[in-house]
Design a protein around this motif. Sequence first.
Motif, mmCIF file in Angstrom:
data_model
loop_
_atom_site.group_PDB
_atom_site.id
_atom_site.type_symbol
_atom_site.label_atom_id
_atom_site.label_comp_id
_atom_site.label_asym_id
_atom_site.label_seq_id
_atom_site.Cartn_x
_atom_site.Cartn_y
_atom_site.Cartn_z
ATOM 1 N N GLN A 135 0.829 -1.205 0.000
ATOM 2 C CA GLN A 135 0.000 0.000 0.000
ATOM 3 C C GLN A 135 0.862 1.253 0.000
ATOM 4 O O GLN A 135 0.548 2.239 -0.666
ATOM 5 N N LEU A 136 1.974 1.219 0.730
ATOM 6 C CA LEU A 136 2.858 2.384 0.776
ATOM 7 C C LEU A 136 3.446 2.678 -0.590
ATOM 8 O O LEU A 136 3.490 3.838 -1.018
ATOM 9 N N LEU A 137 3.886 1.647 -1.295
ATOM 10 C CA LEU A 137 4.474 1.862 -2.618
ATOM 11 C C LEU A 137 3.444 2.464 -3.579
ATOM 12 O O LEU A 137 3.781 3.324 -4.402
ATOM 13 N N ASP A 138 2.197 2.026 -3.472
ATOM 14 C CA ASP A 138 1.144 2.595 -4.322
ATOM 15 C C ASP A 138 0.929 4.079 -3.997
ATOM 16 O O ASP A 138 0.771 4.911 -4.908
ATOM 17 N N LEU A 139 0.926 4.422 -2.711
ATOM 18 C CA LEU A 139 0.763 5.816 -2.304
ATOM 19 C C LEU A 139 1.928 6.669 -2.792
ATOM 20 O O LEU A 139 1.731 7.783 -3.303
ATOM 21 N N LEU A 140 3.136 6.145 -2.646
ATOM 22 C CA LEU A 140 4.322 6.908 -3.060
ATOM 23 C C LEU A 140 4.349 7.107 -4.572
ATOM 24 O O LEU A 140 4.729 8.183 -5.054
ATOM 25 N N GLU A 141 3.931 6.080 -5.319
ATOM 26 C CA GLU A 141 3.927 6.207 -6.776
ATOM 27 C C GLU A 141 2.947 7.286 -7.226
ATOM 28 O O GLU A 141 3.235 8.066 -8.139
ATOM 29 N N SER A 142 1.786 7.345 -6.581
ATOM 30 C CA SER A 142 0.812 8.385 -6.928
ATOM 31 C C SER A 142 1.307 9.759 -6.512
ATOM 32 O O SER A 142 1.195 10.728 -7.271
ATOM 33 N N ALA A 143 1.860 9.868 -5.313
ATOM 34 C CA ALA A 143 2.344 11.160 -4.825
ATOM 35 C C ALA A 143 3.527 11.659 -5.631
ATOM 36 O O ALA A 143 3.780 12.867 -5.685
ATOM 37 N N ALA A 144 4.265 10.755 -6.286
ATOM 38 C CA ALA A 144 5.419 11.150 -7.091
ATOM 39 C C ALA A 144 5.008 11.979 -8.307
ATOM 40 O O ALA A 144 5.845 12.651 -8.922
ATOM 41 N N TRP A 193 10.722 14.337 -4.177
ATOM 42 C CA TRP A 193 11.414 13.078 -3.943
ATOM 43 C C TRP A 193 11.881 12.934 -2.497
ATOM 44 O O TRP A 193 11.897 11.830 -1.951
ATOM 45 N N SER A 194 12.256 14.039 -1.869
ATOM 46 C CA SER A 194 12.735 13.956 -0.486
ATOM 47 C C SER A 194 11.604 13.583 0.473
ATOM 48 O O SER A 194 11.817 12.829 1.434
ATOM 49 N N LEU A 195 10.381 14.091 0.231
ATOM 50 C CA LEU A 195 9.262 13.700 1.089
ATOM 51 C C LEU A 195 8.982 12.200 0.953
ATOM 52 O O LEU A 195 8.762 11.506 1.950
ATOM 53 N N LEU A 196 9.008 11.699 -0.280
ATOM 54 C CA LEU A 196 8.754 10.279 -0.494
ATOM 55 C C LEU A 196 9.771 9.425 0.260
ATOM 56 O O LEU A 196 9.408 8.422 0.895
ATOM 57 N N TYR A 197 11.038 9.825 0.199
ATOM 58 C CA TYR A 197 12.057 9.025 0.882
ATOM 59 C C TYR A 197 11.928 9.149 2.397
ATOM 60 O O TYR A 197 12.170 8.181 3.123
ATOM 61 N N ARG A 198 11.537 10.316 2.875
ATOM 62 C CA ARG A 198 11.364 10.492 4.318
ATOM 63 C C ARG A 198 10.258 9.578 4.847
ATOM 64 O O ARG A 198 10.414 8.931 5.893
ATOM 65 N N SER A 231 2.982 5.524 11.178
ATOM 66 C CA SER A 231 2.183 6.750 11.282
ATOM 67 C C SER A 231 2.531 7.729 10.170
ATOM 68 O O SER A 231 1.744 8.628 9.862
ATOM 69 N N ALA A 232 3.693 7.560 9.529
ATOM 70 C CA ALA A 232 4.087 8.439 8.422
ATOM 71 C C ALA A 232 3.145 8.306 7.235
ATOM 72 O O ALA A 232 3.118 9.179 6.352
ATOM 73 N N MET A 233 2.339 7.239 7.182
ATOM 74 C CA MET A 233 1.392 7.034 6.095
ATOM 75 C C MET A 233 0.040 7.671 6.383
ATOM 76 O O MET A 233 -0.822 7.712 5.505
ATOM 77 N N GLU A 273 1.118 15.919 4.516
ATOM 78 C CA GLU A 273 1.624 16.468 3.256
ATOM 79 C C GLU A 273 1.491 15.445 2.134
ATOM 80 O O GLU A 273 1.136 15.790 0.995
ATOM 81 N N LEU A 274 1.742 14.191 2.443
ATOM 82 C CA LEU A 274 1.607 13.127 1.448
ATOM 83 C C LEU A 274 0.175 13.048 0.934
ATOM 84 O O LEU A 274 -0.062 13.002 -0.278
ATOM 85 N N HIS A 275 -0.794 13.075 1.848
ATOM 86 C CA HIS A 275 -2.194 12.957 1.438
ATOM 87 C C HIS A 275 -2.677 14.227 0.731
ATOM 88 O O HIS A 275 -3.558 14.157 -0.133
ATOM 89 N N LYS A 276 -2.128 15.373 1.080
ATOM 90 C CA LYS A 276 -2.471 16.601 0.358
ATOM 91 C C LYS A 276 -2.049 16.481 -1.103
ATOM 92 O O LYS A 276 -2.789 16.882 -2.017
#
Length: 291
Positions: free
Chosen positions: A63-72, A80-85, A96-98, A107-110
């Motif tokens: 699920q995290l990888l799917d979220l990161l791919e969309s947020a990218a 890119w720095s937020l995704l890696y953080r 909790s970072a998710m 910020e990720l969900h925004k």
Amino acid sequence: MHSARFDGSFAGWRQAARELLQQGVSADQVTWYSHDGETDLFAAGTPCATPHPATTTIKVPRQLLDLLESAARYRCADRWSLLYRVLWRVSHGDRSAMLAGDADGSELHKRLKAVRREAHHLHAFLRFQPCAVENGPDFVAWHEPAHDILHSASGHFAERMGQHSWLIATPQDGVYWDGQRLHHQQHCPQEWQQLAQAPGDEGQQLWLAYYGSTFNPARLNRSVLENNMPVRFWKNLPEGPLIPQLMSQARAGAQRDGQAQAVAQRSGKSIRYRTGSDEVLSGSAAPDLPR
């Protein structure tokens, strides 16, 4: 500090991120450089070689990888720095970072919300028009998205356009559907951009006639209109130049008639109906028919 260089794609970032995680490099020790010229402006330090792969296995939720791919797909200086953080924290047990209640998660969900909305804008405000060039695609369209959503969102049109060929060009990338397969160019070719920005006059006139006949001045609310159809898209819509004119006509009397001017001028019976707290007179709801 570590310098992570990649090709600007999510797959390239994922490979670089995996190597950094395997080396135990924390998020505050990485500067991201993509080959398309994008640099993390919020990171500091002197670039150095990308770390060599290690053998440590890193496991994170799918699920995290799917979220990161969309947020990218969200364009910003520190994408890119937020995704890696977030990836670093989750890989070290801090899920909790998710979540939207976390600072990074918020910020990720925004960004995820903005990407989804931009994909909706592509589907709602793209205007295909017949191609004016012989042997070109059947239809072309020009769009200026705020985020990198073209590749992921354009399959929507492949399902609806049948075997017609079509082309969508943007200032960044482009997609071409040949009737069977979707071809994506990360850097849109100049000839694609020229085709998309020079459609045939027939398509322009068809869109103008359609929008002018379906516009309902009685329901005009400028703030709602601009919220649902942002002004930044108007310049690339065939009906864009017509919108201010129709709004002006609505304020000048078409809103009172409850119909477009060309329709209201036709003979017919008048009826009254209410829209909100206002009573509107419609002058041609029922045209006279021969008896």
